[in-house]
Design a protein around this motif. Structure first.
Motif, short mmCIF file in Angstrom:
data_model
loop_
_atom_site.label_atom_id
_atom_site.label_comp_id
_atom_site.label_asym_id
_atom_site.label_seq_id
_atom_site.Cartn_x
_atom_site.Cartn_y
_atom_site.Cartn_z
N ALA A 93 -5.35 3.75 -2.61
CA ALA A 93 -5.81 4.21 -3.90
C ALA A 93 -5.11 5.26 -4.63
O ALA A 93 -5.04 5.49 -5.58
CB ALA A 93 -7.39 4.31 -3.73
N THR A 94 -4.98 6.36 -3.53
CA THR A 94 -4.52 7.65 -4.03
C THR A 94 -3.02 8.01 -3.68
O THR A 94 -2.44 8.80 -3.99
CB THR A 94 -5.15 8.82 -3.25
OG1 THR A 94 -4.95 8.66 -1.86
CG2 THR A 94 -6.43 8.63 -3.54
N GLN A 95 -2.22 7.00 -2.86
CA GLN A 95 -1.00 7.23 -2.51
C GLN A 95 -0.64 8.45 -1.75
O GLN A 95 0.55 8.77 -1.47
CB GLN A 95 0.06 7.15 -3.70
CG GLN A 95 0.37 5.70 -4.10
CD GLN A 95 -0.77 5.31 -5.18
OE1 GLN A 95 -1.37 6.07 -6.07
NE2 GLN A 95 -0.94 4.26 -4.90
N SER A 96 -1.73 9.14 -1.23
CA SER A 96 -1.55 10.47 -0.42
C SER A 96 -2.82 10.66 0.56
O SER A 96 -2.82 11.36 1.25
CB SER A 96 -1.52 11.68 -1.31
OG SER A 96 -2.53 11.65 -2.20
N GLY A 97 -3.62 9.79 0.51
CA GLY A 97 -4.80 10.10 1.20
C GLY A 97 -4.82 9.24 2.67
O GLY A 97 -3.85 8.75 3.10
#
Length: 193
Positions: A93-97
């Motif tokens: 969803a966040t591309q970084s979580g």
């Protein structure tokens, strides 16, 4: 009763009505849409919102989703709260979580006519499915029977929820202690087409 007594009674009555009106929460026209396309389609047919309003509110809702969506420590706990197939990893969803934190997928958007922007308010709110097949906003302040339709809602439905990003995800025990996501909603309403 004398003339003076009538005036005093009317003044007290007027003050009481003014005080009660001040206590009542403002309401706004609101509409729920399952996706951006549904909102823009209705805008082209003379709906409550313009296509630009739709884009702005959906962008706000998507930002709130990344900041304030409920987060769980496992896919199974997330699906217990939102239903099978209604969850994904925070990383996707966040591309970084984290790939070990799960959050519900967006199931719609709640848009209010407060697009002028009020402090602490958002015209667009994400909607999530509940295990019971209803929909709720990120703050869990209301549960809705569907993710499309129009109604009047209190402005409190558009208060920005507390951020969950970077905080410890809910476990099965913490989700159960809160009565499950969407179960502690204070207001319940339906949308009329």
């Amino acid at each position: 009763m004398t003339k003076r007594s009538n005036r005093v009674a009317i003044a007290i009555l007027g003050a009481t009505a003014f005080t009660l009106a001040g206590c009542r929460e403002d309401q706004v026209d609101a509409q729920a849409f399952p996706d951006l396309q549904s909102c823009t389609d209705q805008a082209t047919q003379g709906g409550m919102f313009s296509a630009q309003d739709c884009e702005i509110a959906v962008a706000e809702a998507e930002t709130l989703h990344l900041e304030a969506a409920p987060r769980y420590d496992s896919l199974s706990v997330c699906e217990e709260q939102h239903g099978e197939g209604a969850c994904g990893s925070e990383a996707s969803a966040t591309q970084s979580g984290s790939g070990s934190i799960f959050m519900p997928l967006l199931s719609g958007y709640l848009i209010g006519s407060m697009l002028s922007g009020r402090a602490g308010m958002s015209a667009g709110q994400p909607l999530y499915k509940t295990k019971g097949g209803q929909y709720t906003n990120a703050a869990r302040t209301s549960t809705f029977s569907g993710n499309s339709g129009a109604t009047k809602l209190n402005t409190s439905q558009f208060t920005k929820p507390a951020t969950t990003a970077g905080k410890a995800p809910m476990t099965r025990a913490t989700a159960a202690s809160r009565g499950g996501f969407g179960k502690s909603a204070s207001g319940r309403t339906g949308f009329g087409g």
